[in-house]
Enzyme design. Structure first.
Site, PDB file in Angstrom:
ATOM      1  CB  SER A  49      -0.917   0.008   1.228  1.00  0.00           C
ATOM      2  OG  SER A  49      -1.757  -1.104   1.206  1.00  0.00           O
ATOM      3  N   GLY A  50       2.175   1.103  -0.098  1.00  0.00           N
ATOM      4  CA  GLY A  50       3.049   2.279  -0.077  1.00  0.00           C
ATOM      5  C   GLY A  50       3.829   2.408   1.222  1.00  0.00           C
ATOM      6  CB  THR A  52       8.863   1.454   0.631  1.00  0.00           C
ATOM      7  OG1 THR A  52       8.592   0.053   0.653  1.00  0.00           O
ATOM      8  CG2 THR A  52      10.340   1.706   0.544  1.00  0.00           C
ATOM      9  CD1 TRP A  53       6.854   8.130  -0.862  1.00  0.00           C
ATOM     10  CD2 TRP A  53       4.759   7.629  -1.484  1.00  0.00           C
ATOM     11  NE1 TRP A  53       6.299   9.258  -1.418  1.00  0.00           N
ATOM     12  CE2 TRP A  53       5.023   8.987  -1.808  1.00  0.00           C
ATOM     13  CE3 TRP A  53       3.517   7.099  -1.794  1.00  0.00           C
ATOM     14  CZ2 TRP A  53       4.064   9.796  -2.413  1.00  0.00           C
ATOM     15  CZ3 TRP A  53       2.564   7.908  -2.409  1.00  0.00           C
ATOM     16  CH2 TRP A  53       2.839   9.233  -2.709  1.00  0.00           C
ATOM     17  CG  HIS A 112       2.653  -5.330   6.657  1.00  0.00           C
ATOM     18  ND1 HIS A 112       2.450  -4.118   6.054  1.00  0.00           N
ATOM     19  CD2 HIS A 112       3.771  -5.844   6.071  1.00  0.00           C
ATOM     20  CE1 HIS A 112       3.406  -3.905   5.153  1.00  0.00           C
ATOM     21  NE2 HIS A 112       4.206  -4.937   5.152  1.00  0.00           N
ATOM     22  NE  ARG A 134      -0.884   1.659  -4.686  1.00  0.00           N
ATOM     23  CZ  ARG A 134       0.115   1.134  -5.375  1.00  0.00           C
ATOM     24  NH1 ARG A 134       0.829   0.155  -4.862  1.00  0.00           N
ATOM     25  NH2 ARG A 134       0.398   1.596  -6.574  1.00  0.00           N
ATOM     26  CB  SER A 142       1.468  -3.451  -5.929  1.00  0.00           C
ATOM     27  OG  SER A 142       2.728  -3.184  -5.392  1.00  0.00           O
ATOM     28  CE1 TYR A 200       1.821   4.285  -3.426  1.00  0.00           C
ATOM     29  CE2 TYR A 200       0.349   5.102  -5.136  1.00  0.00           C
ATOM     30  CZ  TYR A 200       1.585   4.603  -4.750  1.00  0.00           C
ATOM     31  OH  TYR A 200       2.573   4.432  -5.678  1.00  0.00           O
ATOM     32  CE  LYS A 271       4.033   0.202 -15.308  1.00  0.00           C
ATOM     33  NZ  LYS A 271       2.747  -0.044 -15.978  1.00  0.00           N
TER      34      LYS A 271
END
Ligand code: A3P
Length: 286
Positions: A49-50, A52-53, A112, A134, A142, A200, A271
């Site tokens: 779901s993002g 890392t970001w 998580h 997300r 993903s 996200y 991506k």
């Protein structure tokens, strides 16, 4: 019950959710050892779901008073080292105490783990939870790409139709997806000071609004309009897809599958777009 072949190991159903055996061990260790403090901050995501970001964003936001040091640490060690996973970092009471001391004054962690399986101190302490949602279909796609990269070569191929079928039935690591989301959503509705919901897609669309909301929720609001604009731009640039993709680090803090399992940074950045599911799912699947 167990379901085979999803990642590198079987997935097992434990308390209504699906996990690898190493994740179940991590959850139990965290339940035994982790004593949440009111100043702790927990980033929660369903995988892909993002995480890392948002690890990079929250780390930079919380350490913006010493931005040069923080950005150096982020670029040298990677987002997963800056904010490790609760269920992966705690091996025993000693490693937990060591970690606590190392992250004074404010402990940033990610997880998580579904809400119902968090250590009870997370609910009883005043610590804050940031939940990142997300779009489901992008999560599935993903996840499928990620699995293909890290699955053992000897396992049979894994067409998207199979991944879709399992995901739809709720079978994926930390799934069912909607039970994961609704567990946190209910707490957010009852206690908005405890859980902040972000998406996200919103972060992609309007990082200024999202980061301002996040800073306020984490009791580190921007003081001036100029500070806000300038700092947000710096943080967005630092944590951009392009910047994080170029890091040459192995993410050893993500040992979900086996103790020696280190995932290369590039596997967490593919991506970074909204709506890529359109390139993979049929209308019927969607
Ligand atoms: P895609 O596979 O759709 O590209 P997680 O960190 O929870 O494992 O999620 C990985 C997903 O987040 C991947 O999605 C990855 O590309 C995307 N992602 C990672 N870093 C990002 C960034 N800086 N900006 C936007 N998306 C990012």
């Amino acid at each position: 019950s167990k379901e085979k072949g999803w990642i590198t190991e079987y997935l097992y159903q434990y308390k209504s959710f699906w996990f690898t055996p190493s994740a179940i061990k991590g959850i139990k260790r965290a339940q035994q050892c982790f004593k949440a403090q009111p100043t702790d901050i927990l980033l929660v995501t369903f995988p892909k779901s993002g995480t890392t970001w948002f690890k990079a964003l929250i780390f930079s936001l919380m350490n913006r008073d010493r931005f040069d040091l923080a950005s150096h640490h982020l670029l040298t060690n990677g987002p997963h080292d800056c904010i490790p996973f609760l269920e992966a970092i705690i091996q025993d009471e000693t490693s937990y105490q060591d970690y606590r001391i190392s992250c004074l004054p404010c402990c940033l962690l990610a997880t998580h783990v579904p809400y119902s399986l968090l250590p009870t101190s997370v609910m009883s302490s005043g610590c804050k939870i940031v939940y990142v949602f997300r779009e489901t279909k992008d999560v599935l796609v993903s996840n499928w790409h990620y699995m293909k990269k890290i699955r053992l070569k000897e396992l049979p191929s894994f067409p998207i139709e199979d991944a879709h079928d399992l995901f739809r039935k709720g079978i994926s690591h930390f799934g069912p997806f909607w039970d994961h989301v609704s567990g946190y959503w209910k707490v957010c509705l009852e206690n908005p000071d405890k859980v902040l919901f972000l998406t996200y897609e919103d972060m992609k669309k309007d990082p200024i609004v999202c980061l301002t909301k996040l800073a306020k929720f984490l009791d580190k609001p921007f003081r001036l309009e100029e500070e806000r604009e300038e700092v947000v731009h710096e943080i967005v640039r630092l944590c951009s897809f392009e910047n994080l993709s170029s890091l040459d680090v192995n993410q050893t803090g993500v040992q979900y599958f086996s103790p020696q399992f280190a995932v290369e940074n590039r596997h967490f950045l593919r991506k970074g777009q909204v709506g890529d599911w359109r390139n993979h799912l049929t209308v019927e699947m969607a």
